[in-house]
Scaffold this motif. Structure first.
Motif, mmCIF file in Angstrom:
data_model
loop_
_atom_site.group_PDB
_atom_site.id
_atom_site.type_symbol
_atom_site.label_atom_id
_atom_site.label_comp_id
_atom_site.label_asym_id
_atom_site.label_seq_id
_atom_site.Cartn_x
_atom_site.Cartn_y
_atom_site.Cartn_z
ATOM 1 N N LYS A 238 -6.943 5.195 -4.991
ATOM 2 C CA LYS A 238 -7.831 4.159 -5.513
ATOM 3 C C LYS A 238 -7.323 2.736 -5.251
ATOM 4 C CE LYS A 238 -11.034 3.833 -9.285
ATOM 5 N NZ LYS A 238 -11.211 3.814 -10.730
ATOM 6 N N PRO A 239 -7.273 2.314 -3.988
ATOM 7 C CA PRO A 239 -6.799 0.949 -3.709
ATOM 8 C C PRO A 239 -7.662 -0.106 -4.395
ATOM 9 C CG PRO A 239 -7.761 1.963 -1.734
ATOM 10 C CD PRO A 239 -7.647 3.027 -2.756
ATOM 11 N N GLU A 240 -8.957 0.194 -4.535
ATOM 12 C CA GLU A 240 -9.864 -0.802 -5.134
ATOM 13 C C GLU A 240 -9.529 -1.085 -6.599
ATOM 14 O OE1 GLU A 240 -10.712 2.236 -4.181
ATOM 15 O OE2 GLU A 240 -12.111 3.175 -5.587
ATOM 16 N N ALA A 241 -8.764 -0.206 -7.228
ATOM 17 C CA ALA A 241 -8.380 -0.451 -8.628
ATOM 18 C C ALA A 241 -7.617 -1.762 -8.765
ATOM 19 C CB ALA A 241 -7.537 0.702 -9.155
ATOM 20 N N ILE A 242 -6.918 -2.180 -7.701
ATOM 21 C CA ILE A 242 -6.206 -3.464 -7.770
ATOM 22 C C ILE A 242 -6.778 -4.444 -6.723
ATOM 23 C CG2 ILE A 242 -4.084 -2.509 -8.754
ATOM 24 C CD1 ILE A 242 -2.856 -2.756 -5.861
ATOM 25 N N GLY A 243 -7.971 -4.122 -6.204
ATOM 26 C CA GLY A 243 -8.613 -5.013 -5.232
ATOM 27 C C GLY A 243 -7.916 -5.022 -3.868
ATOM 28 N N LEU A 244 -7.310 -3.880 -3.509
ATOM 29 C CA LEU A 244 -6.579 -3.788 -2.237
ATOM 30 C C LEU A 244 -7.428 -3.070 -1.195
ATOM 31 C CD1 LEU A 244 -3.640 -4.147 -0.988
ATOM 32 C CD2 LEU A 244 -3.232 -1.785 -1.679
ATOM 33 N N ASN A 245 -7.247 -3.440 0.070
ATOM 34 C CA ASN A 245 -7.927 -2.735 1.164
ATOM 35 C C ASN A 245 -6.906 -1.976 1.994
ATOM 36 O OD1 ASN A 245 -10.672 -3.369 0.994
ATOM 37 N ND2 ASN A 245 -10.216 -5.460 1.687
ATOM 38 N N LEU A 246 -7.269 -0.738 2.362
ATOM 39 C CA LEU A 246 -6.450 -0.011 3.342
ATOM 40 C C LEU A 246 -7.210 -0.054 4.653
ATOM 41 C CD1 LEU A 246 -5.493 3.247 1.375
ATOM 42 C CD2 LEU A 246 -4.471 0.974 1.255
ATOM 43 N N ASP A 247 -6.498 -0.030 5.787
ATOM 44 C CA ASP A 247 -7.222 0.040 7.059
ATOM 45 C C ASP A 247 -7.619 1.494 7.330
ATOM 46 O OD1 ASP A 247 -5.123 1.394 8.259
ATOM 47 O OD2 ASP A 247 -4.511 -0.259 9.555
ATOM 48 N N ALA A 248 -8.266 1.743 8.467
ATOM 49 C CA ALA A 248 -8.807 3.069 8.758
ATOM 50 C C ALA A 248 -7.710 4.135 8.803
ATOM 51 C CB ALA A 248 -9.543 3.030 10.091
ATOM 52 N N ASN A 249 -6.468 3.700 9.027
ATOM 53 C CA ASN A 249 -5.359 4.636 9.104
ATOM 54 C C ASN A 249 -4.516 4.668 7.822
ATOM 55 O OD1 ASN A 249 -5.311 3.249 12.293
ATOM 56 N ND2 ASN A 249 -6.051 5.317 11.891
ATOM 57 N N GLY A 250 -5.032 4.070 6.787
ATOM 58 C CA GLY A 250 -4.375 4.165 5.487
ATOM 59 C C GLY A 250 -3.300 3.126 5.219
ATOM 60 N N TRP A 251 -3.156 2.137 6.114
ATOM 61 C CA TRP A 251 -2.086 1.140 5.926
ATOM 62 C C TRP A 251 -2.547 0.007 5.009
ATOM 63 C CZ3 TRP A 251 2.654 2.246 7.651
ATOM 64 C CH2 TRP A 251 2.790 3.099 8.755
ATOM 65 N N ALA A 252 -1.630 -0.440 4.155
ATOM 66 C CA ALA A 252 -1.871 -1.631 3.326
ATOM 67 C C ALA A 252 -0.836 -2.676 3.708
ATOM 68 C CB ALA A 252 -1.709 -1.289 1.854
ATOM 69 N N ASN A 253 -1.254 -3.930 3.773
ATOM 70 C CA ASN A 253 -0.313 -5.010 4.020
ATOM 71 C C ASN A 253 0.585 -5.175 2.768
ATOM 72 O OD1 ASN A 253 0.192 -8.108 3.511
ATOM 73 N ND2 ASN A 253 0.128 -7.754 5.726
ATOM 74 N N ILE A 254 1.890 -5.206 2.962
ATOM 75 C CA ILE A 254 2.812 -5.195 1.815
ATOM 76 C C ILE A 254 2.691 -6.476 0.978
ATOM 77 C CG2 ILE A 254 5.253 -5.108 1.118
ATOM 78 C CD1 ILE A 254 5.758 -3.239 3.485
ATOM 79 N N ASP A 255 2.545 -7.630 1.635
ATOM 80 C CA ASP A 255 2.401 -8.884 0.868
ATOM 81 C C ASP A 255 1.155 -8.834 -0.007
ATOM 82 O OD1 ASP A 255 4.693 -9.940 1.910
ATOM 83 O OD2 ASP A 255 3.678 -10.908 3.605
ATOM 84 N N LYS A 256 0.067 -8.310 0.592
ATOM 85 C CA LYS A 256 -1.189 -8.226 -0.179
ATOM 86 C C LYS A 256 -1.059 -7.216 -1.315
ATOM 87 C CE LYS A 256 -4.513 -9.835 3.194
ATOM 88 N NZ LYS A 256 -4.986 -9.335 4.496
#
Ligand code: HQG
Length: 184
Positions: free
Chosen positions: A19-37
């Motif tokens: 649930k990345p959206e629980a904290i307003g985060l986006n993952l890319d199509a391969n599941g990666w999240a930017n660490i700073d974000k």
């Protein structure tokens, strides 16, 4: 693992697998999240927690199951397996060993022997190379039982297998004919 690392690992599993959206985060199509974000989002969201880069790196490195990986450039993080959200882990189909094991709880046994193994909320059915790991997985839901899966025979019939970065075998479903109850 310390309590703080364990709590952080659970939080990262939640946002990077489910649930990345629980904290307003986006993952890319391969599941990666930017660490700073990830850090900014976690620190500001109500469902978040206080994170910093040092803590994240410690969780990635100390994690008993190597649940997470940081990209080579150090900018992104993703979970190695266990997703319920639809992402492409870019895994190549791999020939499995002859047999793999699935740990589950005894109360699921009748249904599994009737319907086969289904991925449930996740993207894949998870299989282990050894009985010890399968037992730990099964214990999470109750009295563990171990199922032996005839994986090479499945592969010969065209079922695809993948192995995650942290050594978990993944496949879409396991039809009942390939499953045997493994006596404890
Ligand atoms: C069961 C953990 C009834 C299945 C672990 C399991 C793993 C059925 C449950 C990873 C069924 C789903 C995944 C059927 C399957 N009827 N029950 N037809 N087919 N089931 O948590 O494999 O610590 O989604 O046996 O170590 O338990 O989070 O899957 O009991 O690697 O990194 O439905 O999660 O990793 O449960 O665990 P799960 P799982 P982490």
């Amino acid at each position: 693992m310390s309590k703080r690392l364990n709590k952080t690992s659970k939080f990262l599993s939640f946002v990077l697998r489910h649930k990345p959206e629980a904290i307003g985060l986006n993952l890319d199509a391969n599941g990666w999240a930017n660490i700073d974000k990830l850090i900014t989002s976690a620190n500001s969201a109500e469902e978040g927690m206080q994170l910093d880069r040092e803590l994240i790196i410690k969780v990635v490195n100390d994690n008993d199951k190597k649940r997470f990986i940081i990209s080579d450039d150090g900018q992104n993080i993703r979970a190695n397996q266990g997703h319920s959200i639809k992402i492409d882990l870019e895994l190549k189909p791999t020939k499995p060993p002859e047999t793999l094991y699935h740990g589950t709880a005894s109360r699921f046994l009748d249904s599994i022997l009737k319907e086969g193994l289904k991925p449930g909320k996740r993207q894949h059915v998870h299989l282990s190379t050894n009985i010890e790991t399968a037992t730990q997985v099964g214990q999470r839901y109750g009295k563990p039982v171990i199922l032996k899966v005839n994986t090479l025979a499945m592969c010969k019939q065209g079922h695809q297998f993948f192995v995650s970065e942290n050594g978990v075998w993944l496949t879409e479903t396991v039809p009942k004919d390939y499953i045997q109850d493994y006596p404890q």
